[in-house]
Motif scaffolding. Sequence first.
Motif, PDB file in Angstrom:
ATOM      1  N   TYR A 243       0.889  -1.169   0.000  1.00  9.72           N
ATOM      2  CA  TYR A 243       0.000   0.000   0.000  1.00  9.72           C
ATOM      3  C   TYR A 243       0.915   1.203   0.000  1.00  9.72           C
ATOM      4  O   TYR A 243       1.494   1.534   1.032  1.00  9.72           O
ATOM      5  CB  TYR A 243      -0.885   0.013   1.241  1.00  9.72           C
ATOM      6  CG  TYR A 243      -1.839  -1.156   1.335  1.00  9.72           C
ATOM      7  CD1 TYR A 243      -3.050  -1.157   0.656  1.00  9.72           C
ATOM      8  CD2 TYR A 243      -1.518  -2.265   2.122  1.00  9.72           C
ATOM      9  CE1 TYR A 243      -3.921  -2.224   0.736  1.00  9.72           C
ATOM     10  CE2 TYR A 243      -2.389  -3.340   2.208  1.00  9.72           C
ATOM     11  CZ  TYR A 243      -3.582  -3.317   1.514  1.00  9.72           C
ATOM     12  OH  TYR A 243      -4.431  -4.380   1.603  1.00  9.72           O
TER      13      TYR A 243
ATOM     14  N   ARG B 251       4.203   1.166   1.977  1.00  5.44           N
ATOM     15  CA  ARG B 251       4.106   0.179   3.036  1.00  5.44           C
ATOM     16  C   ARG B 251       3.859  -1.219   2.453  1.00  5.44           C
ATOM     17  O   ARG B 251       2.959  -1.415   1.641  1.00  5.44           O
ATOM     18  CB  ARG B 251       2.937   0.572   3.933  1.00  5.44           C
ATOM     19  CG  ARG B 251       2.641  -0.370   5.048  1.00  5.44           C
ATOM     20  CD  ARG B 251       1.383   0.097   5.752  1.00  5.44           C
ATOM     21  NE  ARG B 251       1.673   1.081   6.781  1.00  5.44           N
ATOM     22  CZ  ARG B 251       1.939   0.752   8.029  1.00  5.44           C
ATOM     23  NH1 ARG B 251       1.954  -0.496   8.409  1.00  5.44           N
ATOM     24  NH2 ARG B 251       2.190   1.675   8.911  1.00  5.44           N
TER      25      ARG B 251
ATOM     26  N   ALA C 292       2.458  -4.711   3.059  1.00  4.81           N
ATOM     27  CA  ALA C 292       1.608  -5.448   3.994  1.00  4.81           C
ATOM     28  C   ALA C 292       2.024  -6.906   4.052  1.00  4.81           C
ATOM     29  O   ALA C 292       2.142  -7.490   5.127  1.00  4.81           O
ATOM     30  CB  ALA C 292       0.144  -5.322   3.588  1.00  4.81           C
TER      31      ALA C 292
ATOM     32  N   MET D 285       0.761 -12.937  14.990  1.00  8.23           N
ATOM     33  CA  MET D 285       0.612 -11.658  15.680  1.00  8.23           C
ATOM     34  C   MET D 285      -0.187 -10.664  14.841  1.00  8.23           C
ATOM     35  O   MET D 285      -0.175 -10.725  13.620  1.00  8.23           O
ATOM     36  CB  MET D 285       1.992 -11.036  15.921  1.00  8.23           C
ATOM     37  CG  MET D 285       2.882 -11.827  16.810  1.00  8.23           C
ATOM     38  SD  MET D 285       2.474 -11.531  18.529  1.00  8.23           S
ATOM     39  CE  MET D 285       4.013 -12.044  19.296  1.00  8.23           C
ATOM     40  N   SER D 286      -0.776  -9.727  15.540  1.00  8.99           N
ATOM     41  CA  SER D 286      -1.518  -8.641  14.910  1.00  8.99           C
ATOM     42  C   SER D 286      -0.614  -7.866  13.934  1.00  8.99           C
ATOM     43  O   SER D 286       0.552  -7.625  14.230  1.00  8.99           O
ATOM     44  CB  SER D 286      -2.006  -7.723  16.029  1.00  8.99           C
ATOM     45  OG  SER D 286      -2.762  -6.692  15.492  1.00  8.99           O
TER      46      SER D 286
ATOM     47  N   GLY E 252       0.443  -8.919  11.087  1.00 10.14           N
ATOM     48  CA  GLY E 252       1.313  -9.812  10.315  1.00 10.14           C
ATOM     49  C   GLY E 252       0.923  -9.944   8.854  1.00 10.14           C
ATOM     50  O   GLY E 252       1.747 -10.337   8.020  1.00 10.14           O
ATOM     51  N   GLY E 253      -0.345  -9.682   8.546  1.00 15.46           N
ATOM     52  CA  GLY E 253      -0.773  -9.749   7.147  1.00 15.46           C
ATOM     53  C   GLY E 253      -1.879 -10.739   6.862  1.00 15.46           C
ATOM     54  O   GLY E 253      -2.226 -10.973   5.704  1.00 15.46           O
TER      55      GLY E 253
ATOM     56  N   THR F  56      -4.945  -9.261   5.069  1.00 18.53           N
ATOM     57  CA  THR F  56      -4.548  -8.868   3.707  1.00 18.53           C
ATOM     58  C   THR F  56      -4.587 -10.090   2.795  1.00 18.53           C
ATOM     59  O   THR F  56      -5.119 -10.029   1.687  1.00 18.53           O
ATOM     60  CB  THR F  56      -3.130  -8.251   3.730  1.00 18.53           C
ATOM     61  OG1 THR F  56      -3.151  -7.138   4.618  1.00 18.53           O
ATOM     62  CG2 THR F  56      -2.700  -7.803   2.350  1.00 18.53           C
TER      63      THR F  56
ATOM     64  N   ARG G 206      -8.212 -10.880   2.055  1.00 13.94           N
ATOM     65  CA  ARG G 206      -8.841  -9.939   1.102  1.00 13.94           C
ATOM     66  C   ARG G 206      -8.383 -10.217  -0.328  1.00 13.94           C
ATOM     67  O   ARG G 206      -9.164 -10.102  -1.269  1.00 13.94           O
ATOM     68  CB  ARG G 206      -8.511  -8.492   1.481  1.00 13.94           C
ATOM     69  CG  ARG G 206      -9.297  -7.983   2.694  1.00 13.94           C
ATOM     70  CD  ARG G 206      -9.247  -6.455   2.784  1.00 13.94           C
ATOM     71  NE  ARG G 206      -7.889  -5.947   2.862  1.00 13.94           N
ATOM     72  CZ  ARG G 206      -7.168  -5.844   3.974  1.00 13.94           C
ATOM     73  NH1 ARG G 206      -7.705  -6.192   5.134  1.00 13.94           N
ATOM     74  NH2 ARG G 206      -5.941  -5.382   3.956  1.00 13.94           N
TER      75      ARG G 206
ATOM     76  N   GLU H 191     -11.624 -14.100  11.845  1.00  8.97           N
ATOM     77  CA  GLU H 191     -11.924 -14.045  13.279  1.00  8.97           C
ATOM     78  C   GLU H 191     -13.413 -13.916  13.577  1.00  8.97           C
ATOM     79  O   GLU H 191     -13.808 -13.081  14.404  1.00  8.97           O
ATOM     80  CB  GLU H 191     -11.203 -12.854  13.925  1.00  8.97           C
ATOM     81  CG  GLU H 191      -9.706 -12.913  13.791  1.00  8.97           C
ATOM     82  CD  GLU H 191      -9.059 -11.745  14.497  1.00  8.97           C
ATOM     83  OE1 GLU H 191      -9.350 -11.550  15.681  1.00  8.97           O
ATOM     84  OE2 GLU H 191      -8.280 -11.023  13.856  1.00  8.97           O
TER      85      GLU H 191
ATOM     86  N   HIS I 234      -6.950 -15.783  16.446  1.00  9.71           N
ATOM     87  CA  HIS I 234      -5.852 -15.541  17.380  1.00  9.71           C
ATOM     88  C   HIS I 234      -5.726 -16.690  18.365  1.00  9.71           C
ATOM     89  O   HIS I 234      -4.806 -16.725  19.177  1.00  9.71           O
ATOM     90  CB  HIS I 234      -6.078 -14.221  18.139  1.00  9.71           C
ATOM     91  CG  HIS I 234      -5.697 -13.042  17.329  1.00  9.71           C
ATOM     92  ND1 HIS I 234      -6.612 -12.142  16.839  1.00  9.71           N
ATOM     93  CD2 HIS I 234      -4.491 -12.624  16.860  1.00  9.71           C
ATOM     94  CE1 HIS I 234      -5.981 -11.221  16.129  1.00  9.71           C
ATOM     95  NE2 HIS I 234      -4.703 -11.498  16.132  1.00  9.71           N
TER      96      HIS I 234
HETATM   97  N1  LIG Z   1      -5.388  -0.457   3.323  1.00  4.97           N
HETATM   98  C1  LIG Z   1      -4.190  -0.446   3.908  1.00  4.97           C
HETATM   99  N2  LIG Z   1      -3.354   0.596   3.748  1.00  4.97           N
HETATM  100  C2  LIG Z   1      -2.134   0.629   4.313  1.00  4.97           C
HETATM  101  N3  LIG Z   1      -1.630  -0.363   5.074  1.00  4.97           N
HETATM  102  C3  LIG Z   1      -2.410  -1.438   5.276  1.00  4.97           C
HETATM  103  C4  LIG Z   1      -3.720  -1.542   4.709  1.00  4.97           C
HETATM  104  N4  LIG Z   1      -4.253  -2.735   5.080  1.00  4.97           N
HETATM  105  C5  LIG Z   1      -3.326  -3.327   5.848  1.00  4.97           C
HETATM  106  N5  LIG Z   1      -2.208  -2.558   5.968  1.00  4.97           N
HETATM  107  C6  LIG Z   1      -0.994  -2.893   6.709  1.00  4.97           C
HETATM  108  O1  LIG Z   1      -0.599  -4.202   6.380  1.00  4.97           O
HETATM  109  C7  LIG Z   1      -0.125  -4.905   7.517  1.00  4.97           C
HETATM  110  C8  LIG Z   1      -0.906  -6.194   7.674  1.00  4.97           C
HETATM  111  O2  LIG Z   1      -2.246  -5.890   8.037  1.00  4.97           O
HETATM  112  P1  LIG Z   1      -3.366  -7.008   8.231  1.00  4.97           P
HETATM  113  O3  LIG Z   1      -4.634  -6.315   8.500  1.00  4.97           O
HETATM  114  O4  LIG Z   1      -3.310  -7.922   7.072  1.00  4.97           O
HETATM  115  O5  LIG Z   1      -2.834  -7.765   9.524  1.00  4.97           O
HETATM  116  P2  LIG Z   1      -3.519  -8.917  10.397  1.00  4.97           P
HETATM  117  O6  LIG Z   1      -2.514 -10.022  10.494  1.00  4.97           O
HETATM  118  O7  LIG Z   1      -4.846  -9.252   9.835  1.00  4.97           O
HETATM  119  O8  LIG Z   1      -3.664  -8.224  11.826  1.00  4.97           O
HETATM  120  P3  LIG Z   1      -4.795  -8.423  12.963  1.00  4.97           P
HETATM  121  O9  LIG Z   1      -4.470  -9.736  13.620  1.00  4.97           O
HETATM  122  O10 LIG Z   1      -4.570  -7.274  13.879  1.00  4.97           O
HETATM  123  O11 LIG Z   1      -6.132  -8.401  12.300  1.00  4.97           O
HETATM  124  C9  LIG Z   1      -0.233  -3.938   8.677  1.00  4.97           C
HETATM  125  O12 LIG Z   1       1.013  -3.343   8.876  1.00  4.97           O
HETATM  126  C10 LIG Z   1      -1.250  -2.920   8.208  1.00  4.97           C
HETATM  127  O13 LIG Z   1      -1.021  -1.670   8.788  1.00  4.97           O
END
Ligand SMILES: Nc1ncnc2c1ncn2[C@@H]1O[C@H](COP(=O)(O)OP(=O)(O)OP(=O)(O)O)[C@@H](O)[C@H]1O
Length: 230
Positions: free
Chosen positions: A15, A18, A20, A39-40, A42-43, A46, A49, A144, A177
């Motif tokens: 993104y 950044r 992801a 961990m939160s 981690g991706g 993403t 989606r 989740e 989690h």
């Molecule tokens: N639309 C976006 N724009 C910018 N960064 C994003 C976007 N979506 C996700 N990220 C970044 O990508 C990384 C992974 O996010 P993601 O939501 O996939 O994590 P997660 O493992 O599902 O976390 P959680 O357990 O907290 O739900 C994070 O650093 C997040 O900030």
Amino acid sequence: MAEPIVTLQSIEKRYGARTAIHDVSFQLYPGETVALVGMSGGGKSTIMRLIAGLEKPTSGRLAYRDPHIVTRVMFQNDRLLPWLSVQDNVGFGLRDPAVTELLAAVGLAEAADLYPAQLSGGQRQRLALARALLAQPQLLLLDEPLGALDALTRRNMQDLIMRICAERHLSSLLITHDVQEAARMADWIIVVKDGTNVYQTAGAKGQGPTVVASVGEDVLQVILQPAVTP
Ligand SMILES: Nc1ncnc2c1ncn2[C@@H]1O[C@H](COP(=O)(O)OP(=O)(O)OP(=O)(O)O)[C@@H](O)[C@H]1O
Ligand SMILES: [Mg+2]
């Protein structure tokens, strides 16, 4: 073994500046449940989606066995429409035997005319499940969905999802989690860390509680390992 229904190969999603996820590779086979833990940040979401087609990878190969694959997502927030009754949340006004059948399958036959505000948290998630199933998806994506439920309701929902997936030969990808939940529900578990899949277990389901417990312990160890700083 059958052909995978989804293949991810060296997937990257950025993104802007950044990143992801980077270098995510795995395959999902028909009828299988795979859990993503870690961990939160981690991706995990993403990855989900991207598989749901809600976003496109920046690079890498994301391929479906069937280009017309139907996927449905269930989130922690049930995203029900408060102004529609239970049956209309599933069928959007469609009076179809499939709606009645789905409500029965999730134990909400008696609640068809109630509104979401009149349901318990567990009932709301069962309704969200029924709604996700109406399109007869081949792949159920679960981000989740049980996170907000109490332990007993959560266990009942786990059983319900497992039963429905088995009956319909549905594949599912479960983000959780709760490592014990992953070990209980999934055929195998992927640990996602810092945007990449760092570890995956061999099959766990159906191998008995000792194996499941040790799998859970292994997975926890991987999740908790400190990141290697270059
Ligand atoms: N639309 C976006 N724009 C910018 N960064 C994003 C976007 N979506 C996700 N990220 C970044 O990508 C990384 C992974 O996010 P993601 O939501 O996939 O994590 P997660 O493992 O599902 O976390 P959680 O357990 O907290 O739900 C994070 O650093 C997040 O900030
Ligand atoms: Mg997430």
